[in-house]
Write a protein that holds these residues in place. Structure first.
Motif, PDB file in Angstrom:
ATOM      1  N   GLU A  22     -21.056 -67.063 -30.409  1.00  0.00           N
ATOM      2  CA  GLU A  22     -22.474 -67.092 -30.508  1.00  0.00           C
ATOM      3  C   GLU A  22     -22.972 -68.380 -31.186  1.00  0.00           C
ATOM      4  O   GLU A  22     -22.312 -68.857 -32.190  1.00  0.00           O
ATOM      5  CB  GLU A  22     -23.182 -65.912 -31.586  1.00  0.00           C
ATOM      6  CG  GLU A  22     -22.767 -64.705 -30.963  1.00  0.00           C
ATOM      7  CD  GLU A  22     -23.087 -63.313 -32.079  1.00  0.00           C
ATOM      8  OE1 GLU A  22     -23.914 -63.692 -32.952  1.00  0.00           O
ATOM      9  OE2 GLU A  22     -22.924 -62.310 -31.488  1.00  0.00           O
ATOM     10  N   ALA A  24     -26.359 -70.096 -32.881  1.00  0.00           N
ATOM     11  CA  ALA A  24     -27.639 -69.717 -33.133  1.00  0.00           C
ATOM     12  C   ALA A  24     -28.630 -71.008 -33.304  1.00  0.00           C
ATOM     13  O   ALA A  24     -28.050 -72.053 -33.735  1.00  0.00           O
ATOM     14  CB  ALA A  24     -27.396 -69.178 -34.451  1.00  0.00           C
ATOM     15  N   ARG A 102     -18.020 -62.217 -35.940  1.00  0.00           N
ATOM     16  CA  ARG A 102     -17.982 -62.691 -34.612  1.00  0.00           C
ATOM     17  C   ARG A 102     -18.177 -64.293 -34.806  1.00  0.00           C
ATOM     18  O   ARG A 102     -18.550 -64.779 -35.909  1.00  0.00           O
ATOM     19  CB  ARG A 102     -19.393 -62.400 -34.034  1.00  0.00           C
ATOM     20  CG  ARG A 102     -19.607 -60.729 -33.728  1.00  0.00           C
ATOM     21  CD  ARG A 102     -20.837 -60.414 -33.164  1.00  0.00           C
ATOM     22  NE  ARG A 102     -20.789 -58.903 -33.073  1.00  0.00           N
ATOM     23  CZ  ARG A 102     -21.520 -58.406 -32.066  1.00  0.00           C
ATOM     24  NH1 ARG A 102     -22.041 -59.054 -31.164  1.00  0.00           N
ATOM     25  NH2 ARG A 102     -21.319 -56.981 -31.952  1.00  0.00           N
ATOM     26  N   LEU A 104     -19.105 -67.607 -34.658  1.00  0.00           N
ATOM     27  CA  LEU A 104     -20.569 -68.230 -34.750  1.00  0.00           C
ATOM     28  C   LEU A 104     -20.643 -69.757 -34.927  1.00  0.00           C
ATOM     29  O   LEU A 104     -20.052 -70.198 -35.840  1.00  0.00           O
ATOM     30  CB  LEU A 104     -21.341 -67.341 -35.938  1.00  0.00           C
ATOM     31  CG  LEU A 104     -22.780 -67.850 -36.209  1.00  0.00           C
ATOM     32  CD1 LEU A 104     -23.710 -67.270 -35.048  1.00  0.00           C
ATOM     33  CD2 LEU A 104     -23.066 -66.974 -37.448  1.00  0.00           C
TER      34      LEU A 104
END
Ligand SMILES: Nc1nc2c(ncn2[C@@H]2O[C@H](COP(=O)(O)OP(=O)(O)O)[C@@H](O)[C@H]2O)c(=O)[nH]1
Ligand SMILES: [Mg+2]
Length: 197
Positions: A22, A24, A102, A104
């Protein structure tokens, strides 16, 4: 670019079932986050621009090339937001950053014209303490003359007090600048995470 909107998660439990790295995007309201995300995707209108500031309390997940997610976090620092909403924002943000369940990485967005605020500093501290891959995206660089840009980048980086090696990407959604370097950073991290141990 192959991008699909996946889900708007109100909390960590609402994140997509399929786990992928991910990335962000996080920044103050009006810093140009939606515009930069659309620019990054080479799309118009994927991320909503200039919606009601301070309203979205959701983690918006976009699946990119079936390989990773871009997560659009709600903007912070909007003056008219209630204490309660502000507290909710920080809670979600901290849970999201510290979940560690996860892969990130984080882009913190900063408007080239403004020095980082207390909230920008606090967000930066949390990202650094979480030990996540972290890059700055300086937004709206078309708003300052080419001669003063480097001085502005320097001032922003100094004020934030980030590690010297923190990558920073000057960007302009309006002029189409910055996307390629951001994507190089993203792809490097993806390649590293996919390498066999
Ligand atoms: N000149 C210029 N304006 C921008 C740029 N990016 C965003 N804006 C403007 O800044 C305002 C806020 O942008 P938006 O993407 O909605 O910011 P968000 O609230 O962080 O999602 C809008 O009026 C945009 O048109 C940019 O790169 N250059
Ligand atoms: Mg927005």
């Amino acid at each position: 670019m192959d991008v699909k909107f996946v889900t708007s998660a109100p909390d960590l439990a609402g994140r997509p079932e399929l786990i992928l790295p991910e990335f962000a995007f996080i920044g103050r309201s009006n810093c140009g986050k939606s515009s930069l995300i659309n620019h990054y995707f080479r799309r118009t209108g994927m991320a909503k621009t200039s919606g009601k500031p301070g309203k979205t309390r959701l983690l918006n997940y976009f699946l990119v090339q079936d390989r990773y997610y871009v997560v659009d976090l709600p903007g912070y620092g909007f003056a008219k937001v209630s204490k309660k909403l502000r507290a909710q924002w920080w809670k979600l943000f901290r849970q999201f950053l510290t979940a560690q369940d996860r892969p990130l990485a984080v882009f913190q967005l900063l408007d080239v014209r403004h020095n980082p605020t207390e909230e920008d500093l606090e967000v930066s501290q949390w990202i650094q303490e979480a030990g996540l891959p972290y890059a700055l995206a300086i937004t709206k660089i078309d708003k300052v003359g080419t001669n003063s840009r480097n001085a502005r980048y320097h001032e922003i980086i100094q004020t934030l007090d980030v590690a010297a090696e923190t990558p920073f990407f000057p960007t302009s959604a309006s002029k189409g600048l910055g996307r390629d370097d951001m994507r190089l950073w993203v792809n490097d991290l993806l390649d590293q995470s996919e390498e066999p141990e």
